[in-house]
Write a protein that holds these residues in place. Structure first.
Motif, PDB file in Angstrom:
ATOM      1  N   THR A 125       0.807  -1.224   0.000  1.00 23.64           N
ATOM      2  CA  THR A 125       0.000   0.000   0.000  1.00 23.64           C
ATOM      3  C   THR A 125       0.838   1.271   0.000  1.00 23.64           C
ATOM      4  O   THR A 125       0.321   2.343  -0.303  1.00 23.64           O
ATOM      5  CB  THR A 125      -0.909   0.037   1.237  1.00 23.64           C
ATOM      6  N   ILE A 127       1.883   2.588   2.698  1.00 17.01           N
ATOM      7  CA  ILE A 127       1.712   3.159   4.037  1.00 17.01           C
ATOM      8  C   ILE A 127       2.689   2.472   4.984  1.00 17.01           C
ATOM      9  O   ILE A 127       2.754   1.243   5.034  1.00 17.01           O
ATOM     10  CB  ILE A 127       0.260   2.984   4.515  1.00 17.01           C
ATOM     11  N   PRO A 150      -1.250   1.721  10.889  1.00 19.72           N
ATOM     12  CA  PRO A 150      -0.868   3.095  11.210  1.00 19.72           C
ATOM     13  C   PRO A 150      -1.806   3.679  12.267  1.00 19.72           C
ATOM     14  O   PRO A 150      -2.891   3.173  12.507  1.00 19.72           O
ATOM     15  CB  PRO A 150      -1.038   3.817   9.871  1.00 19.72           C
ATOM     16  N   SER A 152      -2.942   6.997  12.316  1.00 20.57           N
ATOM     17  CA  SER A 152      -3.770   8.141  11.927  1.00 20.57           C
ATOM     18  C   SER A 152      -5.077   7.698  11.296  1.00 20.57           C
ATOM     19  O   SER A 152      -5.147   6.689  10.593  1.00 20.57           O
ATOM     20  CB  SER A 152      -3.016   9.041  10.951  1.00 20.57           C
ATOM     21  N   ARG A 155      -4.986   7.444   7.398  1.00 22.12           N
ATOM     22  CA  ARG A 155      -4.341   6.254   6.848  1.00 22.12           C
ATOM     23  C   ARG A 155      -5.199   5.012   7.078  1.00 22.12           C
ATOM     24  O   ARG A 155      -5.239   4.110   6.240  1.00 22.12           O
ATOM     25  CB  ARG A 155      -2.952   6.082   7.451  1.00 22.12           C
TER      26      ARG A 155
END
Length: 382
Positions: A125, A127, A150, A152, A155
């Motif tokens: 991805t 990320i 993650p 956040s 995300r």
């Protein structure tokens, strides 16, 4: 030990949380560590598998390890059925730190064998996490998975989009008890709260905290005469703190390095005309509420993006509300159900039936003990 009764209860809970829909996004958030969140997650995973729902799994942090990194207490693993999609760090798909054995003991005293899920990676991805990039994978052999994601909300929302694009109809987000990003409206907007005896040795204290959390998540939207989306600055950047007068343009309140000084914010609010609303893009903290109370400004409503931005503790919040203070949200988040866990690994537990009943009195929504097989307010539970 799972039973047909508790399995059926999990299916009914999942259907109630989805509200009759055959797809959706659900976040799981704990009142504290060891509240029973992972047990709830596993029961909902099995319920989704029983209903034949294509499943997507991810975490806001790290979930599924055998031992809690902070408390060093044993944790239940996360089980993933064949065909489920997972979003996790690529390194988390490697050999388990305990190999094929877990922490539980067999009758002979040896570690009981565990089955690690075999996951085929579909794509990366881009990320990143502390354990490397997140990948989307499909479970080829059912078993336990380590979910690393993650922190956040943006995300997490992006990973949910990836899981759904890969075929997931139901996405379950495992959120940390101290990280409310999992409950942000951009992520799911629908939450199951796990409440357990590990929060406090006092059942009264735990029930009071459940009531407090639910009150925050039940905060109303801003009245129609106020815009649901306060105007941005030229260029599209929302001021971190601003005053919205009943007439005229928003007045930004200066902040230093993104930090709003509670005293300066309260001073600015004190000089605003009647009917002004204090608008925040960040957190509504104890410090800010106390500063407003010290200036006798409980009559100034506060507007926050959503309930996850209200970080006031129970005592400060009670003072604010007693003085008539109001908080509005731009976007609501629904806690659709509460699960209870009467066991505590760090102290005395509760009577399961009494705890579930007390939480149900405070919650006014379905409350279920998925281990003891107790339900209140669940369709078909009487």
């Amino acid at each position: 030990m799972r039973s047909a009764m508790t399995d059926d209860l999990a299916v009914r809970l999942l259907r109630a949380v989805l509200g009759g829909r055959d797809r959706g996004r659900i976040s799981l958030v704990g009142l504290s560590k060891n509240a029973g969140k992972t047990v709830t997650l596993n029961r909902l995973i099995r319920a989704a598998a029983a209903l034949g729902m294509p499943l997507g799994l991810l975490s806001t942090g790290r979930d599924g390890e055998a031992v809690d990194a902070v408390t060093e207490l044993p944790k239940p693993r996360i089980w993933a059925p064949e065909g489920a999609l997972v979003a996790t760090a690529a390194a988390a798909l490697g050999p388990d730190e305990e190999g094929e054995a877990g922490g539980q003991q067999s009758a002979a005293g040896r570690p009981a064998p565990r089955t690690r899920a075999r996951v085929a990676v579909l794509r990366e991805t881009g990320i990143l996490t502390p354990l490397g990039p997140v990948v989307i994978g499909r479970v080829e052999r059912p078993g336990e998975v380590l979910l690393v994601g993650p922190g956040s909300a943006a995300r997490i929302a992006a990973l949910l989009d990836e899981l759904e694009a890969a075929g997931a109809a139901l996405c379950l987000v495992d959120g940390s008890f101290d990280r409310r990003a999992a409950a942000a409206p951009a992520v799911t907007g629908r939450v199951v709260l796990a409440a357990g005896a590990a929060y406090s040795a006092s059942m009264e204290t735990t029930v009071a905290q459940v009531r407090h959390v639910l009150e925050l998540f039940d905060l109303p939207r801003a009245p129609e005469e106020w815009p649901a989306e306060p105007p941005d600055r030229p260029g599209g950047d929302r001021p971190p703190v601003c005053l919205l007068p009943p007439e005229g343009q928003p007045v930004p309140v200066p902040v230093a390095s993104g930090f709003a000084d509670p005293g300066l914010v309260a001073e600015a609010a004190a000089g605003a005309p009647p009917g002004t609303v204090l608008c925040l893009t960040g957190a509504l903290t104890d410090g800010l509420l106390l500063a407003l109370l010290a200036r006798r400004l409980a009559h100034v409503p506060v507007l926050v993006p959503d309930p996850t931005h209200v970080l006031a503790d129970r005592n400060t919040w009670r003072r604010w509300r007693r003085q008539g203070g109001q908080v509005w949200v731009e976007h609501r988040v629904e806690i659709a159900a509460v699960t209870t866990n009467a066991y505590s690994p760090v102290g005395p537990g509760y009577d399961a039936a009494a705890f579930c009943a007390r939480v149900a009195e405070a919650a006014r929504r379905p409350v279920v003990d998925l281990v003891a097989g107790i339900a209140h307010g669940l369709p078909g539970s009487g």
